[in-house]
Design an enzyme around this catalytic site. Sequence first.
Site, PDB file in Angstrom:
ATOM      1  N   ASP A 170      -6.730   4.924   4.858  1.00 29.09           N
ATOM      2  CA  ASP A 170      -6.881   4.271   6.147  1.00 29.09           C
ATOM      3  C   ASP A 170      -6.324   5.226   7.187  1.00 29.09           C
ATOM      4  O   ASP A 170      -5.244   5.779   7.007  1.00 29.09           O
ATOM      5  CB  ASP A 170      -6.103   2.954   6.160  1.00 29.09           C
ATOM      6  CG  ASP A 170      -6.177   2.275   7.507  1.00 29.09           C
ATOM      7  OD1 ASP A 170      -7.292   2.017   7.969  1.00 29.09           O
ATOM      8  OD2 ASP A 170      -5.114   2.031   8.100  1.00 29.09           O
ATOM      9  N   THR A 210      -5.254   4.916  10.493  1.00 34.64           N
ATOM     10  CA  THR A 210      -4.061   4.529  11.237  1.00 34.64           C
ATOM     11  C   THR A 210      -2.896   4.293  10.282  1.00 34.64           C
ATOM     12  O   THR A 210      -2.991   3.508   9.350  1.00 34.64           O
ATOM     13  CB  THR A 210      -4.329   3.245  12.041  1.00 34.64           C
ATOM     14  OG1 THR A 210      -5.494   3.445  12.835  1.00 34.64           O
ATOM     15  CG2 THR A 210      -3.157   2.911  12.932  1.00 34.64           C
ATOM     16  N   ASP A 260      -1.576   0.459   5.479  1.00 29.64           N
ATOM     17  CA  ASP A 260      -0.354  -0.197   5.906  1.00 29.64           C
ATOM     18  C   ASP A 260      -0.618  -1.469   6.696  1.00 29.64           C
ATOM     19  O   ASP A 260       0.300  -2.199   7.008  1.00 29.64           O
ATOM     20  CB  ASP A 260       0.509   0.755   6.754  1.00 29.64           C
ATOM     21  CG  ASP A 260      -0.165   1.119   8.078  1.00 29.64           C
ATOM     22  OD1 ASP A 260      -1.369   0.844   8.221  1.00 29.64           O
ATOM     23  OD2 ASP A 260       0.521   1.682   8.948  1.00 29.64           O
TER      24      ASP A 260
END
Length: 825
Positions: A336, A338, A581
């Site tokens: 991911d 970000t 996250d």
Amino acid sequence: MTQRALDSSGEQTPGPSRPAMIDAGAELDPVHPMDLPPSAHDATGLTTAEVAERVARGEVNDVPVRSSRSVTEIVRANVFTRFNLIIGVLWVIMLFVAPIQDSLFGFVIVANTGIGIIQEWRAKKTLDSLAVIGEAKPTVRRDGKAAEISTHEIVLGDVVELGPGDKVVVDGTVAEADSLEVDESLLTGEADPVLKRPGDPVMSGSFVVAGGGAFTATKVGREAYAAQLAEEASRFTLVHSELRSGISTILKYVTWMMVPTAIGLIISQLVVKDNNFKDSVARTVGGIVPMIPEGLVLLTSVAFAIGVVRLGRKQCLVQELPAIEGLARVDVVCLDKTGTLTEGGMDIMEVRPLNGSDEAYVHQVLRSLGSSDPRPNASLQAIIDAYPAGEGTAASWTVTDALPFSSARKYSGAAFTETDGTSSAWLLGAPDVLLPEGDPTLDEIEHLNQQGLRVLLLARVPSGELDAPDAAEGDVPTALVVLEQRLRPDAAETLKYFAQQNVATKVISGDNAVSVGAVAGKLGLAGAENTLDARKMPTDPDDMATAMEQNAVFGRVTPQQKRDMVAALQSRGHTVAMTGDGVNDVLALKDADIGVSMGSGSEATRAVAQIVLLNNSFATLPSVVAEGRRVIGNITRVATLFLTKTVYSVLLAILVVCTQVEYPFLPRHLTLLSTLTIGVPAFFLALAPNKERAQPHFVRRVMRYAIPSGVIAATATFTTYLVARHHYAGPGALEAETSAATLTLFLTSMWVLAIIARPYTWWRIALVAAMGLGFLIVLVVPWLQDFFALKLVGTTMPWTAVGIAVAAAALLEFSWRLVGRRFGA
């Protein structure tokens, strides 16, 4: 609608419809909660006295959540094994019938078991200490204050606050809801988030995807069946360990071989041969003990345990030991963007008004939007930092409705009553979602995305329900908010490492695909130019798998699509790791072979991940991969050593039974050989660095080498023994025959060790040489000769033993190369 107002300083004031969310540490009026109406009681939470009452009654969330086995379980698992039982019985027998040197194998087992317990206990301490650091800390209201406490301290009736990414830790009833959306897919399998209103139930194990609120705990501890389900669901999908299951399979077959062979050996030595009883017992035990690869299980546990300790020093919490092995087998890593390639924070580069909008007015809208969300995401936080509340010249705006950001929608919003009494409603989010295809503004945005910048669109929308599916219809573009993402300084090196290791990297993000590709390109990701907008992604699993293999960067991916992408890759035989996250990563993390979460990530992501990077450093991943490769590669090496011994021990016993001769070895001989050719070298080899990529089919790979090696060693040894029986005669002949056979077996086993130790480094050469020197010392030091009953008689037979060993070594080289050519290294 939720009423929230901004006073002249920009601070939120509670509106009439519900109590305001309480900030941590905020003081409230000291009114007894039971004297208040239910809503006010929810706002203040329980008092200290009420909490103490409930704890005394046992109404506390006391379900233990352990990250590792207890000390008792560790001791039990290491001591009470079937092989320890067999060896323990044989050890007791030997203590009564033979000299102490024939009982050395028992002391070795005690030492091995002790080492295993100590290492696993060290790993447990590391795991437990890291688990405390990474433990979820729900925010609970007590005595009019909001504070973080441990999950096990929650009591019945506690008011627990919720925000995006928070996990519902106990069962309860919603007390407050501000566009609260809860994902219950881990419990029910239903992928769509559920909108919760006051009075609705919430189940432990679900998590918040948007909005905020609070709930009152109605079931805690073992009373909550849903909590038990959540414990199982969120306690991570059990990672398959080919290593451990393979060793279990090997031990099962070894047991089957060992039992009939041992029975035949006992009958042969005790009944058929009319020898000294104690000597017959000693030689019988000497034949049974080496059949057991007891050190193999120990070394596997030690290797995993030391891996946990090593990674623990790097602030990496391995929630399941086999996860180290799993990541070493991974051939695709889905990242991911970000929080993984970029740091969580962002900075506003510029705000571009559109359609003649007044710049000062746009700034006031952004300032008001920032104040409308008590739990802003990273993009909104950047706006809050640039336009903090209280700096505007306009008077207060009243928030009449608020829509928190959702990964599925790709936008957030709020409605206001402005200073002059006019109403306005605004959406802030992905331009390519809010604007129709072909809008000229998209060309300007595309140019910014190609520079790796993130762009949000501020759009005015007609008054109406912000959470309606058609809320964005008829919107008027008002401004572009251009954000710059902070790249992680260690991300480029980590991507380079995966490329060198032939691990494919796929960047999957909810952001614009071109923007994500530009960021990945800055970090040197191979294939970053191959981007795909997930809205154009085929839905057929096979077509999706093809698209996943052909492209490296994917944008505008929904949480459900992330999950589908992982499944598509797995359908092609890939072993997939997923890092993330955010709450939008939970479903994919759950389904991936290995889920990796950042320590700063949401509660939900940490709950389902097998590996948590507590230091939030993506650069820790190569260390985890390296540990896994070290464990798998080295255990494969040493397993070949142990199983070669098992094979030649079983075969020697069969040959002895068939030829009706005395078993050539006493336990002391094989203890010496096992220590020098297996025990000591295996310990060093198991813990050595190893960067070889993990290969599948552990059992087949090990047995392809162990069986021919064991057969050659047994044949060479028994040949020497038979030749020696014809060469020696008279008193002391059996001792001389044993010494010659021991010499052949040692040299042959040393050659197996020399092959396994390749490729050679200075310390591997030193290790093999030290083991050879150790045996030489035993042969030349008189008291060691007597202690181990090893004395070479004459010159003819010892040199014959050496010659047979040389021939065996040549056969070993030929067989290993043949297996390597036929089946691959």
